[in-house]
Design a protein around this motif. Structure first.
Motif, short mmCIF file in Angstrom:
data_model
loop_
_atom_site.label_atom_id
_atom_site.label_comp_id
_atom_site.label_asym_id
_atom_site.label_seq_id
_atom_site.Cartn_x
_atom_site.Cartn_y
_atom_site.Cartn_z
N SER A 181 0.85 -1.19 0.00
CA SER A 181 0.00 0.00 0.00
C SER A 181 0.89 1.24 0.00
N GLU A 182 0.32 2.38 -0.39
CA GLU A 182 1.09 3.61 -0.45
C GLU A 182 0.32 4.75 0.20
N ILE A 183 1.05 5.53 0.98
CA ILE A 183 0.52 6.75 1.58
C ILE A 183 1.25 7.89 0.87
N ALA A 184 0.47 8.78 0.25
CA ALA A 184 1.06 9.86 -0.54
C ALA A 184 1.80 10.85 0.35
N ALA A 185 2.74 11.54 -0.24
CA ALA A 185 3.49 12.58 0.47
C ALA A 185 2.52 13.61 1.03
N GLY A 186 2.69 13.95 2.30
CA GLY A 186 1.86 14.97 2.94
C GLY A 186 0.47 14.52 3.38
N GLU A 187 0.12 13.29 3.11
CA GLU A 187 -1.22 12.78 3.46
C GLU A 187 -1.34 12.56 4.96
N VAL A 188 -2.56 12.74 5.49
CA VAL A 188 -2.84 12.48 6.90
C VAL A 188 -3.81 11.30 6.96
N VAL A 189 -3.41 10.25 7.68
CA VAL A 189 -4.23 9.04 7.84
C VAL A 189 -4.74 9.01 9.27
N PRO A 190 -6.07 8.99 9.46
CA PRO A 190 -6.63 9.00 10.82
C PRO A 190 -6.28 7.73 11.61
N ASP A 191 -6.35 7.82 12.95
CA ASP A 191 -6.12 6.68 13.82
C ASP A 191 -7.02 5.51 13.42
N PHE A 192 -6.52 4.28 13.64
CA PHE A 192 -7.26 3.03 13.43
C PHE A 192 -7.71 2.81 11.98
N THR A 193 -6.99 3.38 11.02
CA THR A 193 -7.34 3.18 9.60
C THR A 193 -6.57 1.99 9.05
N VAL A 194 -7.27 1.18 8.25
CA VAL A 194 -6.63 0.09 7.51
C VAL A 194 -6.58 0.55 6.06
N VAL A 195 -5.37 0.57 5.49
CA VAL A 195 -5.16 1.02 4.11
C VAL A 195 -4.79 -0.19 3.28
N TYR A 196 -5.55 -0.43 2.21
CA TYR A 196 -5.29 -1.57 1.33
C TYR A 196 -4.49 -1.11 0.11
N SER A 197 -3.81 -2.06 -0.54
CA SER A 197 -2.95 -1.72 -1.67
C SER A 197 -3.73 -1.19 -2.87
N ASN A 198 -5.03 -1.47 -2.95
CA ASN A 198 -5.84 -0.97 -4.06
C ASN A 198 -6.42 0.42 -3.77
N GLY A 199 -6.03 1.01 -2.63
CA GLY A 199 -6.48 2.35 -2.28
C GLY A 199 -7.69 2.40 -1.37
N LEU A 200 -8.38 1.28 -1.21
CA LEU A 200 -9.54 1.26 -0.31
C LEU A 200 -9.09 1.39 1.14
N ARG A 201 -10.00 1.89 1.97
CA ARG A 201 -9.70 2.08 3.39
C ARG A 201 -10.93 1.73 4.21
N ARG A 202 -10.66 1.40 5.45
CA ARG A 202 -11.74 1.17 6.41
C ARG A 202 -11.23 1.51 7.80
N THR A 203 -12.15 1.66 8.74
CA THR A 203 -11.76 1.91 10.13
C THR A 203 -11.77 0.58 10.87
N ASP A 204 -10.70 0.32 11.62
CA ASP A 204 -10.59 -0.90 12.40
C ASP A 204 -11.29 -0.69 13.74
#
Length: 191
Positions: free
Chosen positions: A137-160
């Motif tokens: 998976s990739e997190i873009a430069a400067g991006e903010v990812v909230p606590d408890f987030t699951v990031v998948y390699s296809n770009g999808l996300r969910r909250t754990d």
């Protein structure tokens, strides 16, 4: 085995950084620490063979009870290739798996986060606490990812919402106990 096929630890490339190492650190003598800014590694952290910690772009701090696996890189110069003085901060109980890259640039990886195999955290990104970045998976430069987030390699996300942060920390502590017995440590090499 001939000399041609012998396995040698990687040669450090670049300057030797100032270090602040905990006495309870486990670090393989074939890990690579390079750069010009300070590298701080807190207690009960495990640095695997061939892991690379690079402080060329700025100060690098790894929290307590972290595991940095083989061929993982923390403090890599971003895709632009520009070296802008900027720190990397990795919180407590973070696991950086094989081949993962965390770029320098005031980048923060929050407590209890898992950076999966081959994942990339861009320069200046802020990854919250107890996140899971799945393999590749990739997190873009400067991006903010909230606590408890699951990031998948296809770009999808969910909250754990499982509420297993404490169980994960206890499991990681047990894993660190095993790794400390398995990985020959030589912190004096980096002092």
């Amino acid at each position: 085995m001939s000399k041609r096929h012998s396995i040698l630890p990687p040669a450090p490339s670049g300057p030797r950084p100032p270090t602040h190492l905990s006495p309870t650190l486990t670090i393989s003598d074939s890990a690579v620490l390079t750069g010009t800014h300070s590298i701080t590694l807190h207690g009960e952290t495990v640095i695997h063979p061939r892991a690379r910690l690079d402080s060329l772009a700025g100060r690098l701090t790894v929290g307590r009870r972290c595991v940095v696996h083989e061929r993982a890189t923390i403090g890599a110069v971003g895709a632009s290739g520009r070296i802008v003085e900027a720190a990397v901060t990795v919180g407590d109980y973070v696991v950086v798996e094989v081949g993962a890259v965390i770029e320098a640039g005031e980048t923060v990886v929050g407590e209890g986060t898992v950076v999966g195999v081959g994942a990339r955290v861009g320069a200046g990104a802020v990854v919250g606490k107890h996140c899971t970045l799945t393999p590749h998976s990739e997190i873009a430069a400067g991006e903010v990812v909230p606590d408890f987030t699951v990031v998948y390699s296809n770009g999808l996300r969910r909250t754990d919402k499982r509420g297993v942060a404490e169980l994960k920390n206890k499991g990681l502590a047990r894993q660190i106990d095993v790794l400390r017995r398995m990985i020959p440590s030589n912190p004096a090499k980096f002092a």
